[in-house]
Design a protein around this motif. Structure first.
Motif: not given
Length: 370
Positions: A254-264, A5-9, A337-342, A173-176
């Motif tokens: 119901d779409v929230v951060l750090n709870n899985g990929v969104g499938i449209t 995951n370090d490479v992705l980050i 300040i767009e924020t995503v979950s690793i 980066q802020n944790r995850d």
């Protein structure tokens, strides 16, 4: 499948920091082409900047799946240089107007050098009560780059009408969580680059084309020439979607951060561009099956006000293209300040990888099997 995951980050953060508004994606293209060519020689860039990276199937070379994300970001263009050295700007794409006064932006001048500026805001000490809490109209915005005359702007800063810029931010980066500008859609560009490394030696039952498109934030249709050359049988787009876990959006969906990929399940944009996408049923079911079989967390997404290239790809070619879309939940979209979950990014990559190794050459999608 790699779990580095370090490479992705690292790639997400590097790509986030690059300046590349719609029509001026050259720096992003240069970065991605250099990295993709470390993986395969089958990398092509078209006249408007779309990148196609092809991995041919040995057993089924003529049937393609396209996976795509876009390289451009929202930004600004200089529309007027005032005599006193201040700049007037127009937005390129849907920059969030609410954050602009007091925001730092960076321009590319005629020598391709960065020029920093700040969007001015009236001094608090002289502000009338009636002006407090009021969002400034776009036509009232001005940018201060430190110049004291129009000649100073032209001769010392090399800025002129038509110069482009973007919101300024340094990815962090802020944790995850990863925070910065242009996570829409550089996070997914980084994801596809990492996925390319993981599939390069696989013999998949479909040929795979990874496409990095241009101009999505401005006209949404920049990908079409790249699609025309490949003529894929199916296509899956990767973009972001608003995360509804902040106090101002809590409960909106119901779409929230750090709870899985969104499938449209559906997106639709009725403001200006009457378009949207409901995914191909068979493709949606296949992606869902793969997520459940591999314990990959996912969230179904219905997003009004969101639009991606899939809305137009469905109607490409002579027969149309069955499409689906994966979304990365993102806080504070179209800001600096767009924020995503690793974890969401990793799970989206895992879903695509497992989908590709599961797909079979005789799989049927779309409706032409009656």
């Amino acid at each position: 499948m790699s779990s580095n995951n370090d490479v992705l980050i690292k790639r997400v953060m590097e790509l986030s920091d690059i300046i590349g508004p719609s029509y001026r994606e050259e720096r992003v293209i240069e970065y991605l082409v250099k990295e993709f060519r470390k993986i395969t020689d089958n990398v092509e860039v078209d006249n408007i900047g779309n990148i196609n990276v092809v991995f041919k199937s040995k057993s089924n070379p003529d049937k393609f799946i396209t996976l795509f994300a876009h390289s451009d970001e929202i930004g600004f263009i200089v529309k007027k240089v005032e005599k006193n050295g201040f700049l007037r700007i127009e937005r390129i794409g849907g920059v969030n107007r609410n954050i602009l006064p007091g925001t730092t932006i960076q321009f590319l001048n005629s020598g391709d050098k960065e020029v920093m500026g700040v969007i001015g805001v009236k001094s608090h000490h002289f502000m009338k009560d009636s002006e407090k809490g009021v969002i400034a109209a776009p036509e009232s915005l001005y940018v201060d780059i430190g110049a004291f005359s129009d000649k100073d702007v032209y001769n010392n800063y090399n800025i002129r009408v038509g110069s482009v810029g973007v919101l300024y931010s340094k990815a962090r980066q802020n944790r995850d969580l990863l925070i910065g500008k242009a996570m829409d859609d550089r996070a997914n560009c980084a994801l596809l680059l990492c996925l390319a490394e993981e599939i390069k030696d696989l013999d998949i039952d479909f040929s795979v084309c990874i496409t990095i498109s241009v101009q999505e934030e401005f006209n949404i249709r920049g990908i079409l020439p790249a699609i025309e050359r490949i003529k894929p049988y199916i296509a899956i787009g990767l973009d972001v979607t608003p995360s509804c876990d902040t106090p101002d959006l809590n409960g909106y969906s119901d779409v929230v951060l750090n709870n899985g990929v969104g499938i449209t399940a559906m997106n639709f944009h009725g403001r200006g561009t009457l378009a949207g996408m409901i995914p191909d049923k068979k493709l949606l079911e296949h992606l869902t099956k793969i997520a459940e079989q591999n314990n990959i967390p996912y969230q179904y997404e219905v997003a009004l006000g969101v639009l991606t290239e899939t809305a137009f790809l469905e109607f490409a070619g002579n027969y149309g293209i069955p499409c689906a879309s994966l979304s990365i939940p993102t806080r504070y979209t179209h800001t600096n300040i767009e924020t995503v979950s690793i974890n969401d990014l990793v799970n989206a990559k895992k879903l695509l990888y497992n989908f590709l190794i599961d797909i079979k050459k005789d799989n049927k999608y779309g409706k032409n099997n009656f």
